[in-house]
Structures are given as structure tokens and as C-alpha cells.
Design a protein around this motif. Structure first.
Motif, PDB file in Angstrom:
ATOM      1  N   TYR A  72      -7.186   2.438   2.393  1.00 14.50           N
ATOM      2  CA  TYR A  72      -7.349   2.516   3.840  1.00 14.50           C
ATOM      3  C   TYR A  72      -8.096   3.796   4.191  1.00 14.50           C
ATOM      4  N   ALA A  73      -8.921   3.732   5.237  1.00 20.41           N
ATOM      5  CA  ALA A  73      -9.678   4.909   5.651  1.00 20.41           C
ATOM      6  C   ALA A  73     -10.098   4.767   7.104  1.00 20.41           C
ATOM      7  N   ASP A  74     -10.536   5.876   7.699  1.00 17.81           N
ATOM      8  CA  ASP A  74     -10.947   5.834   9.103  1.00 17.81           C
ATOM      9  C   ASP A  74     -12.452   5.646   9.254  1.00 17.81           C
ATOM     10  N   ASN A  75     -13.112   5.224   8.177  1.00 21.73           N
ATOM     11  CA  ASN A  75     -14.522   4.833   8.254  1.00 21.73           C
ATOM     12  C   ASN A  75     -14.744   3.676   7.292  1.00 21.73           C
ATOM     13  N   ASP A  76     -15.995   3.234   7.168  1.00 29.51           N
ATOM     14  CA  ASP A  76     -16.262   2.052   6.336  1.00 29.51           C
ATOM     15  C   ASP A  76     -16.902   2.402   4.999  1.00 29.51           C
ATOM     16  N   GLN A  77     -16.769   3.669   4.575  1.00 31.96           N
ATOM     17  CA  GLN A  77     -17.355   4.095   3.317  1.00 31.96           C
ATOM     18  C   GLN A  77     -16.490   3.643   2.133  1.00 31.96           C
ATOM     19  N   SER A  78     -17.140   3.124   1.105  1.00 33.29           N
ATOM     20  CA  SER A  78     -16.415   2.721  -0.108  1.00 33.29           C
ATOM     21  C   SER A  78     -16.066   3.941  -0.950  1.00 33.29           C
ATOM     22  N   TYR A  79     -15.134   3.762  -1.861  1.00 32.51           N
ATOM     23  CA  TYR A  79     -14.668   4.838  -2.735  1.00 32.51           C
ATOM     24  C   TYR A  79     -14.416   4.244  -4.109  1.00 32.51           C
ATOM     25  N   ASN A  86     -13.724   0.425  -4.001  1.00 29.78           N
ATOM     26  CA  ASN A  86     -12.772   0.083  -2.954  1.00 29.78           C
ATOM     27  C   ASN A  86     -13.450   0.088  -1.590  1.00 29.78           C
ATOM     28  N   ILE A  87     -13.371  -1.024  -0.887  1.00 29.96           N
ATOM     29  CA  ILE A  87     -13.858  -1.125   0.481  1.00 29.96           C
ATOM     30  C   ILE A  87     -12.667  -0.898   1.406  1.00 29.96           C
ATOM     31  N   SER A 112      -8.414   9.283   4.500  1.00 29.01           N
ATOM     32  CA  SER A 112      -8.271   8.100   3.653  1.00 29.01           C
ATOM     33  C   SER A 112      -6.932   8.125   2.920  1.00 29.01           C
ATOM     34  N   ALA A 113      -6.562   6.945   2.411  1.00 27.24           N
ATOM     35  CA  ALA A 113      -5.297   6.828   1.692  1.00 27.24           C
ATOM     36  C   ALA A 113      -5.392   5.746   0.626  1.00 27.24           C
ATOM     37  N   LEU A 114      -4.981   6.092  -0.583  1.00 30.83           N
ATOM     38  CA  LEU A 114      -4.839   5.125  -1.671  1.00 30.83           C
ATOM     39  C   LEU A 114      -3.359   4.791  -1.793  1.00 30.83           C
ATOM     40  N   LEU A 115      -3.045   3.492  -1.752  1.00 27.39           N
ATOM     41  CA  LEU A 115      -1.655   3.043  -1.855  1.00 27.39           C
ATOM     42  C   LEU A 115      -1.451   2.330  -3.176  1.00 27.39           C
ATOM     43  N   ASN A 116      -0.315   2.604  -3.819  1.00 26.69           N
ATOM     44  CA  ASN A 116       0.074   1.944  -5.057  1.00 26.69           C
ATOM     45  C   ASN A 116       1.446   1.319  -4.886  1.00 26.69           C
ATOM     46  N   PHE A 117       1.569   0.074  -5.313  1.00 21.68           N
ATOM     47  CA  PHE A 117       2.838  -0.646  -5.249  1.00 21.68           C
ATOM     48  C   PHE A 117       3.316  -0.880  -6.680  1.00 21.68           C
ATOM     49  N   TYR A 118       4.367  -0.143  -7.071  1.00 21.07           N
ATOM     50  CA  TYR A 118       4.988  -0.290  -8.388  1.00 21.07           C
ATOM     51  C   TYR A 118       6.127  -1.301  -8.241  1.00 21.07           C
ATOM     52  N   ARG A 119       5.920  -2.497  -8.758  1.00 25.89           N
ATOM     53  CA  ARG A 119       6.862  -3.588  -8.512  1.00 25.89           C
ATOM     54  C   ARG A 119       8.134  -3.468  -9.329  1.00 25.89           C
ATOM     55  N   ASN A 120       8.065  -2.839 -10.500  1.00 22.58           N
ATOM     56  CA  ASN A 120       9.216  -2.680 -11.397  1.00 22.58           C
ATOM     57  C   ASN A 120       8.908  -1.566 -12.385  1.00 22.58           C
ATOM     58  N   GLY A 121       9.785  -1.366 -13.362  1.00 25.32           N
ATOM     59  CA  GLY A 121       9.594  -0.292 -14.327  1.00 25.32           C
ATOM     60  C   GLY A 121       8.405  -0.460 -15.244  1.00 25.32           C
ATOM     61  N   GLY A 126      -1.532   5.735 -15.505  1.00 20.70           N
ATOM     62  CA  GLY A 126      -1.833   6.544 -16.683  1.00 20.70           C
ATOM     63  C   GLY A 126      -2.268   7.955 -16.329  1.00 20.70           C
ATOM     64  N   TRP A 127      -2.399   8.774 -17.368  1.00 20.26           N
ATOM     65  CA  TRP A 127      -2.814  10.160 -17.182  1.00 20.26           C
ATOM     66  C   TRP A 127      -4.194  10.224 -16.532  1.00 20.26           C
ATOM     67  N   HIS A 128      -4.327  11.053 -15.502  1.00 17.97           N
ATOM     68  CA  HIS A 128      -5.604  11.232 -14.830  1.00 17.97           C
ATOM     69  C   HIS A 128      -5.526  12.462 -13.924  1.00 17.97           C
ATOM     70  N   SER A 129      -6.683  12.891 -13.447  1.00 17.25           N
ATOM     71  CA  SER A 129      -6.767  13.904 -12.399  1.00 17.25           C
ATOM     72  C   SER A 129      -7.538  13.317 -11.237  1.00 17.25           C
ATOM     73  N   ASP A 130      -7.195  13.721 -10.041  1.00 20.48           N
ATOM     74  CA  ASP A 130      -7.936  13.288  -8.855  1.00 20.48           C
ATOM     75  C   ASP A 130      -9.093  14.262  -8.646  1.00 20.48           C
ATOM     76  N   ASP A 131     -10.108  14.109  -9.487  1.00 19.07           N
ATOM     77  CA  ASP A 131     -11.220  15.063  -9.487  1.00 19.07           C
ATOM     78  C   ASP A 131     -12.570  14.387  -9.258  1.00 19.07           C
ATOM     79  N   GLU A 132     -12.562  13.246  -8.573  1.00 18.36           N
ATOM     80  CA  GLU A 132     -13.813  12.573  -8.260  1.00 18.36           C
ATOM     81  C   GLU A 132     -14.683  13.475  -7.389  1.00 18.36           C
ATOM     82  N   LYS A 133     -15.986  13.334  -7.505  1.00 18.57           N
ATOM     83  CA  LYS A 133     -16.908  14.225  -6.800  1.00 18.57           C
ATOM     84  C   LYS A 133     -16.733  14.145  -5.288  1.00 18.57           C
ATOM     85  N   GLU A 134     -16.282  12.984  -4.778  1.00 18.18           N
ATOM     86  CA  GLU A 134     -16.089  12.839  -3.339  1.00 18.18           C
ATOM     87  C   GLU A 134     -14.965  13.732  -2.797  1.00 18.18           C
TER      88      GLU A 134
END
Length: 208
Positions: A72-79, A86-87, A112-121, A126-134
């Protein structure tokens, strides 16, 4: 519905403690969103967010992400992250209220907001950093959790023995800032127990 108690903010600000020993700043507010109505928030997010099942390539094979996602975001830019374009969808009224509460705590505006739904265990991240150029520079990322408690782990990119585990419970807010994304990776590991479903919202400011 008030999402958090005004009198709690001054307490949280006065007692907050950096959970990382070095090379970054992470702050946890376990009861940021009030207990009254928090489970209602989870149910509303579960049923009103437009969840999707993304796929990724592993050794040439297309496999499902081990969770559902939405953008979700407050503009129409993809990510783009993890190879997925993601649109964005426009913020819902509930997401705006949660975002505004996080912004008040951070002193930072998010678009903007990235949502994740973890349905169960079995669902995980996975391991990552939120280091995208954007994201650029030293991003401030506010992570709100609703539903079941899940373990959230950090490990340092160079000091391999440096690892921290945090329990993210219903109604908690985790803030990552400073050099965190440059020096640390994070994940939500699988668990053999079934803690129940969890929804996570990571608010961020994307530079287009």
C-alpha cells in the motif's frame, strides 16, 4: 477507536533502550497499541487487506513465498523487492490510523507499507536487509505487529557471532533506524509450534 494511550508515549520515550549492541539502532515498544481492540484490528486487517501469493525463483523453479503479502502507498509508484514488482493499493482508513500512530512515535513521515500475513508457524521471512536503493541513506522503518507472537532475529553482516532474538507480540511497534540496514540482517524464522496467525506492517518512506 484510540490505537494507543497518550500517557504511554511519554513513558516509552523516556525508557526506550537500543536493542542492538553496536552499528545500528532498534527500539521496541511492546504495548504500543492498546490491548482494547487490538484483536479487532487483526481481524479487520485479515479480512480487508487484499492479500496476494507472490512467487520467487529458486534454482530456476518458481515457488511460493512462505507468507502472503500486500503493498500500500499514497502514490501509484511501483516498488521492487526480492524480484517482485509491487503495484501499490491506496491506504485504507485503518492503515492510515496505524501509520499516523507510528509516525507520531518516530517523528517521521511514511508514504508506503509492506504487509506480511504469516498464516502459521511454517510461514517465515528469510535473512535480508531493507537496503533497496529507493529507501536511500539510513532509513527509518516502523514495524507494527498484530496477532500471534513471533520471534524476530537480527544478525550482524560481519560479526557472525552477533545475533539477537526479539519477541514481537500483539500490538507491538519495532523501529529500525540509523545504520541498522547497512550492518544487520533480520528474519522471521519458521517454528515447529503453531503460534497462530500474525500480520506485520512495515511502514517506510520510499524515494522515487
Amino acid at each position: 477507536m484510540d490505537l494507543f494511550a497518550d500517557n504511554q508515549l511519554s513513558i516509552f520515550n523516556a525508557t526506550r533502550q537500543n536493542l542492538l549492541p553496536f552499528d545500528g539502532e532498534v527500539f521496541l515498544y511492546p504495548n504500543f497499541y492498546q490491548e482494547d481492540g487490538v484483536y479487532d484490528l487483526f481481524e479487520e486487517l485479515k479480512h480487508t487487506i487484499l492479500w496476494k501469493q507472490d512467487k520467487m525463483k529458486i534454482y530456476g523453479r518458481s515457488v511460493n513465498f512462505p507468507r502472503l503479502t500486500s503493498w500500500y502507498a499514497d502514490n501509484d509508484q511501483s516498488y521492487t523487492y526480492s524480484g517482485v514488482v509491487n503495484i501499490p493499493l491506496p491506504f485504507t482508513p485503518l492503515l492510515l490510523k496505524i501509520k499516523q500512530a507510528a509516525e507520531a512515535q518516530c517523528g517521521k513521515q511514511f508514504n508506503s507499507a509492506l504487509l506480511n500475513f504469516y498464516r502459521n508457524g511454517e510461514d517465515s521471512m528469510g535473512w535480508h536487509s531493507d537496503d533497496e536503493k529507493e529507501l536511500s541513506g539510513n532509513p527509518v522503518i516502523a514495524s507494527a505487529s498484530f496477532g500471534a507472537t513471533r520471534t524476530f532475529q537480527f544478525k550482524h553482516k560481519e560479526k557472525k557471532n552477533a545475533m539477537i532474538s526479539i519477541a514481537l507480540s500483539n500490538g507491538s511497534l519495532l523501529i529500525m533506524q540509523g545504520q541498522t540496514q547497512h550492518n544487520w540482517m533480520h528474519r522471521v524464522p519458521k517454528t515447529t509450534k503453531d503460534p497462530g496467525p500474525r500480520i506485520n506492517i512495515t511502514f517506510r518512506d520510499i524515494k522515487y
